[in-house]
Scaffold this motif. Structure first.
Motif, PDB file in Angstrom:
ATOM      1  N   LEU A 262      71.170 -55.890  -3.357  1.00  0.00           N
ATOM      2  CA  LEU A 262      69.878 -55.662  -2.717  1.00  0.00           C
ATOM      3  C   LEU A 262      70.047 -55.826  -1.211  1.00  0.00           C
ATOM      4  N   THR A 263      69.575 -54.843  -0.469  1.00  0.00           N
ATOM      5  CA  THR A 263      69.814 -54.779   0.967  1.00  0.00           C
ATOM      6  C   THR A 263      68.498 -54.652   1.711  1.00  0.00           C
ATOM      7  N   VAL A 264      68.394 -55.355   2.820  1.00  0.00           N
ATOM      8  CA  VAL A 264      67.208 -55.263   3.662  1.00  0.00           C
ATOM      9  C   VAL A 264      67.621 -54.803   5.048  1.00  0.00           C
ATOM     10  N   GLY A 265      66.699 -54.127   5.722  1.00  0.00           N
ATOM     11  CA  GLY A 265      66.988 -53.626   7.056  1.00  0.00           C
ATOM     12  C   GLY A 265      65.718 -53.251   7.782  1.00  0.00           C
ATOM     13  N   GLU A 302      64.688 -60.392   7.223  1.00  0.00           N
ATOM     14  CA  GLU A 302      66.067 -60.505   7.675  1.00  0.00           C
ATOM     15  C   GLU A 302      66.966 -61.179   6.656  1.00  0.00           C
ATOM     16  N   VAL A 303      66.399 -61.624   5.535  1.00  0.00           N
ATOM     17  CA  VAL A 303      67.178 -62.277   4.488  1.00  0.00           C
ATOM     18  C   VAL A 303      66.884 -61.608   3.161  1.00  0.00           C
ATOM     19  N   ALA A 304      67.921 -61.210   2.441  1.00  0.00           N
ATOM     20  CA  ALA A 304      67.799 -60.749   1.071  1.00  0.00           C
ATOM     21  C   ALA A 304      68.332 -61.876   0.199  1.00  0.00           C
ATOM     22  N   ALA A 305      67.434 -62.570  -0.478  1.00  0.00           N
ATOM     23  CA  ALA A 305      67.832 -63.758  -1.245  1.00  0.00           C
ATOM     24  C   ALA A 305      68.354 -63.368  -2.617  1.00  0.00           C
ATOM     25  N   ASP A 306      69.112 -64.282  -3.232  1.00  0.00           N
ATOM     26  CA  ASP A 306      69.742 -63.975  -4.506  1.00  0.00           C
ATOM     27  C   ASP A 306      68.756 -63.901  -5.664  1.00  0.00           C
ATOM     28  N   ASP A 307      67.528 -64.351  -5.467  1.00  0.00           N
ATOM     29  CA  ASP A 307      66.516 -64.223  -6.519  1.00  0.00           C
ATOM     30  C   ASP A 307      65.713 -62.939  -6.378  1.00  0.00           C
ATOM     31  N   GLY A 308      66.115 -62.051  -5.470  1.00  0.00           N
ATOM     32  CA  GLY A 308      65.440 -60.772  -5.305  1.00  0.00           C
ATOM     33  C   GLY A 308      64.277 -60.790  -4.348  1.00  0.00           C
ATOM     34  N   THR A 309      64.011 -61.933  -3.712  1.00  0.00           N
ATOM     35  CA  THR A 309      62.962 -61.990  -2.704  1.00  0.00           C
ATOM     36  C   THR A 309      63.553 -61.636  -1.340  1.00  0.00           C
ATOM     37  N   LEU A 310      62.658 -61.335  -0.417  1.00  0.00           N
ATOM     38  CA  LEU A 310      63.025 -61.083   0.968  1.00  0.00           C
ATOM     39  C   LEU A 310      62.348 -62.147   1.821  1.00  0.00           C
TER      40      LEU A 310
END
Length: 332
Positions: A262-265, A302-310
């Motif tokens: 999962l990627t955020v930008g 700015e954070v993609a957490a391992d539980d699928g949250t941002l």
């Protein structure tokens, strides 16, 4: 695994094509958005930015509280201050791993000294600066507890510092035109860094460059499980190998990736006051939707957490670097 891209979670964007109705798969799609929740600020706090998560519901960032810049964490949606060690005046939190260990930088204004720290349930653990360096910033921490930093000393220059979790002496890599500006640290100890013509991966003295050739710009922002995300010639990009990249639809830059990909930008804003605009997200290479919190014009995850949250912040400033803390969850 820096602030880099989210570190977990299984779900990022859900696309439902209407093929059952006989329409082409790409003719229509419903994308479930990541919906925002504004976290409460501690009393006396102003703006800041969430920079890390343990992927289990804790989020940590840097906020100014009663005039002091310090680390703040949220558990069960409620904030608590992490304090400032005696003899120091400022704490910046830059990353957090799945064990809840935070890494960042503490500053002593009287001696003009900066040092890297880790922070866990027992408190702060301040690392000794490598000999000859006065300023050492904490950049990232990986799952096993390796810590990445950058050292600087006037008239000496800069160096990349890697403290391995086994407690061995730190690895000090003098910065050159080919090795500089550490950005993130993968779980196997691979360092993502700048190479002068783009970005490269360093591990155990071996350097591998990200494509493309020096004739085209390419830069990595974060790495997880060997996958790098960043940008290439003005478009968000993902490298599954140093030589194999794909563009990420609708993005100007990718900034964080979690263990599930999962990627955020950020979206591009060619005509705006800044190059990049609000948050966007991808599951692998499939684009998703990040919903802005009501009442705020600018929002950045700015954070993609391992539980699928941002996680990130929201602001009404046209060119913000901080704001109120926000997390996003994928919900119908």
């Amino acid at each position: 695994m820096k602030k880099t891209w989210l570190r977990a979670g299984a779900i990022a964007t859900v696309a439902i094509a209407v093929t059952a109705l006989g329409a082409p798969a790409d003719a229509a799609a419903i994308r479930i958005p990541w919906r925002p929740t504004i976290l409460p600020l501690p009393p006396g706090a102003t703006s800041g930015n969430i920079t890390g998560s343990d992927g289990k519901g804790e989020y940590t960032g840097t906020f100014t509280v009663n005039g002091v810049t310090q680390a703040v964490s949220w558990r069960n949606g409620q904030p608590f201050l992490r304090g400032v060690p005696s003899g120091f005046e400022r704490v910046d939190a830059n990353d957090e791993n799945s064990s809840g260990v935070v890494v960042g930088t503490i500053h002593d204004y009287e001696t003009f000294t900066s040092r890297t720290y880790t922070l866990d349930a027992s408190g702060y653990h301040i690392k000794d600066n490598p000999a000859g360096y006065q300023e050492v910033t904490g950049v990232a921490i990986n799952t096993r507890g390796d810590v990445l930093g950058e050292a600087y000393q006037p008239k000496v220059g800069s160096a990349i510092v890697l403290w391995r979790a086994d407690g061995s002496a730190p690895v000090v890599i003098p910065e050159t035109g080919d090795v500089s500006n550490p950005r993130d640290l993968d779980d196997d100890g691979t360092i993502l860094l700048d190479s002068g013509v783009g970005s490269a991966l360093w591990k155990d003295g071996v350097l591998r460059y990200l494509s493309p050739s020096p004739a085209v710009q390419a830069e990595g922002s974060a790495i997880r499980n060997g996958v790098v995300v960043g940008w290439r010639t003005g478009q968000a990009a993902r490298w599954s190998t140093p030589d194999g990249w794909v563009g990420l639809e609708g993005g100007g830059v990718a900034t964080s990736i979690n263990k599930a990909g999962l990627t955020v930008g950020l979206v591009p804003t060619p005509s705006g006051p800044q190059i990049y605009g609000n948050a966007t997200v991808w599951r692998g290479t499939v684009p998703g939707v990040v919903q802005g919190p009501s009442g705020y014009s600018t929002f950045r995850a700015e954070v993609a957490a391992d539980d699928g949250t941002l996680a990130g912040y929201a602001s009404n400033d046209a060119t913000p670097s901080s704001g109120v803390p926000v997390i996003w969850r994928l919900t119908p």
